[in-house]
Write a protein that holds these residues in place. Sequence first.
Motif, short mmCIF file in Angstrom:
data_model
loop_
_atom_site.label_atom_id
_atom_site.label_comp_id
_atom_site.label_asym_id
_atom_site.label_seq_id
_atom_site.Cartn_x
_atom_site.Cartn_y
_atom_site.Cartn_z
N LYS A 37 69.50 21.18 7.39
CA LYS A 37 70.24 21.67 6.68
C LYS A 37 71.51 22.31 7.40
CE LYS A 37 70.36 25.81 3.72
NZ LYS A 37 69.70 27.05 3.19
N VAL A 38 72.83 21.93 7.10
CA VAL A 38 73.74 22.13 7.73
C VAL A 38 74.62 22.58 6.87
CG1 VAL A 38 75.94 21.14 8.88
CG2 VAL A 38 73.73 19.97 9.17
N VAL A 39 75.19 24.09 7.08
CA VAL A 39 75.88 24.91 6.34
C VAL A 39 77.43 25.02 6.83
CG1 VAL A 39 76.16 27.14 5.26
CG2 VAL A 39 73.85 26.21 5.50
N CYS A 40 78.43 24.71 5.91
CA CYS A 40 79.93 25.01 6.40
C CYS A 40 80.73 25.85 5.44
CB CYS A 40 80.53 23.65 6.49
SG CYS A 40 79.76 22.42 7.58
N ARG A 41 81.45 26.60 6.15
CA ARG A 41 82.32 27.41 5.14
C ARG A 41 83.70 27.18 5.62
NH1 ARG A 41 77.97 30.98 6.54
NH2 ARG A 41 76.65 31.59 4.73
N SER A 42 84.58 27.19 4.57
CA SER A 42 85.95 26.92 4.82
C SER A 42 86.57 27.38 3.57
CB SER A 42 86.41 25.40 4.96
OG SER A 42 87.74 25.12 4.93
N MET A 43 87.79 28.20 3.79
CA MET A 43 88.55 28.56 2.51
C MET A 43 87.94 29.05 1.32
SD MET A 43 91.86 26.14 3.12
CE MET A 43 90.98 24.58 2.81
N GLY A 44 86.83 29.92 1.56
CA GLY A 44 86.13 30.41 0.36
C GLY A 44 85.32 29.45 -0.08
N VAL A 45 84.91 28.24 0.71
CA VAL A 45 84.10 27.52 -0.11
C VAL A 45 82.90 27.29 0.89
CG1 VAL A 45 83.63 24.72 -0.72
CG2 VAL A 45 85.63 26.01 -1.41
N ARG A 46 81.43 27.26 0.24
CA ARG A 46 80.27 27.00 1.07
C ARG A 46 79.74 25.77 0.79
NH1 ARG A 46 75.35 30.34 2.96
NH2 ARG A 46 73.84 28.82 2.41
N GLU A 47 79.65 24.78 1.69
CA GLU A 47 79.24 23.65 1.55
C GLU A 47 77.85 23.42 2.42
OE1 GLU A 47 82.84 20.36 0.83
OE2 GLU A 47 82.92 21.66 2.92
N THR A 48 76.99 22.65 1.61
CA THR A 48 75.55 22.64 2.43
C THR A 48 75.19 21.23 2.37
OG1 THR A 48 74.78 24.78 1.67
CG2 THR A 48 73.00 23.37 2.77
N TRP A 49 74.89 20.52 3.36
CA TRP A 49 74.24 19.10 3.62
C TRP A 49 72.92 19.14 4.21
CZ3 TRP A 49 79.53 20.14 4.98
CH2 TRP A 49 80.41 19.30 4.22
N TYR A 50 72.19 18.44 3.42
CA TYR A 50 70.64 18.24 4.13
C TYR A 50 70.71 16.93 4.53
CZ TYR A 50 69.21 22.38 1.50
OH TYR A 50 69.10 23.79 1.16
N MET A 51 71.07 16.73 5.93
CA MET A 51 71.35 15.48 6.59
C MET A 51 70.09 14.88 7.15
SD MET A 51 74.54 15.27 6.18
CE MET A 51 74.87 13.74 7.34
N SER A 52 69.73 13.56 6.67
CA SER A 52 68.45 12.72 6.85
C SER A 52 68.82 11.78 7.96
CB SER A 52 68.13 12.31 5.59
OG SER A 52 67.00 11.28 5.90
N PRO A 53 68.32 12.19 9.36
CA PRO A 53 68.36 10.95 10.19
C PRO A 53 67.96 9.76 9.79
CG PRO A 53 67.57 12.83 11.24
CD PRO A 53 67.55 13.16 9.86
N SER A 54 66.88 9.64 8.86
CA SER A 54 66.17 8.22 8.65
C SER A 54 67.14 7.60 7.62
CB SER A 54 64.87 8.50 8.03
OG SER A 54 64.71 9.34 6.64
N LEU A 55 67.84 8.37 6.69
CA LEU A 55 68.95 7.65 5.69
C LEU A 55 70.13 7.31 6.58
CD1 LEU A 55 68.41 9.87 2.85
CD2 LEU A 55 67.52 7.54 2.79
N GLY A 56 70.27 8.00 7.35
CA GLY A 56 71.64 7.83 8.10
C GLY A 56 72.72 8.72 7.41
N THR A 57 72.58 9.46 6.31
CA THR A 57 73.33 10.23 5.54
C THR A 57 72.85 11.31 4.84
OG1 THR A 57 75.03 9.86 3.77
CG2 THR A 57 72.87 8.87 3.28
N PHE A 58 73.50 12.08 3.96
CA PHE A 58 72.88 13.18 3.34
C PHE A 58 71.73 13.09 2.17
CE2 PHE A 58 76.66 12.52 0.97
CZ PHE A 58 76.40 12.69 -0.38
N ALA A 59 70.76 13.65 2.02
CA ALA A 59 69.80 13.63 0.92
C ALA A 59 70.25 14.43 -0.29
CB ALA A 59 68.45 13.86 1.71
N ILE A 60 70.89 15.64 0.24
CA ILE A 60 71.36 16.55 -0.73
C ILE A 60 72.74 17.13 -0.16
CG2 ILE A 60 70.99 18.72 -2.07
CD1 ILE A 60 68.13 18.17 -1.77
N TYR A 61 73.77 17.17 -1.20
CA TYR A 61 74.95 17.93 -0.86
C TYR A 61 75.29 18.99 -2.17
CZ TYR A 61 80.04 18.71 -0.84
OH TYR A 61 81.40 19.30 -0.76
#
Length: 82
Positions: A37-61
Motif C-alpha cells: 500500500k503506497v500513499v502519496c499526497r500532493s496539492m491537497g490530493v491523496r492517492e493510494t496505490w496497492y502495488m502488486s509485484p506479481s502483476l507488475g502494476t497496481f491492483a487498486i488505485y
Amino acid sequence: VSGLDHRGTRWRSRKAKCFVDSAVQVTIEAGSFDTYKVVCRSMGVRETWYMSPSLGTFAIYIREPDAYQTEYIEYVALDLPE
C-alpha cells in the motif's frame, strides 16, 4: 511526477510525498494479490496505490481529491499474447 490516467488524460504533479504504508493482501475481480500500500499526497490530493509485484502494476488505485469525490480503479484482467 507525470503520466496518463485510465482515460488517456495527461496529468502532472510538481511534488508528491509518498510512503509505503504496509503490506496488504487484496481480493479484487482479477483474484487475490499480495500488495504494498503506497500513499502519496500532493496539492491537497491523496492517492493510494496497492502495488502488486506479481502483476507488475497496481491492483487498486484510489484518488481522493476532496471529501465529495473519490475515484476508484480496480485491476480487472491481464491479456497475454498466445
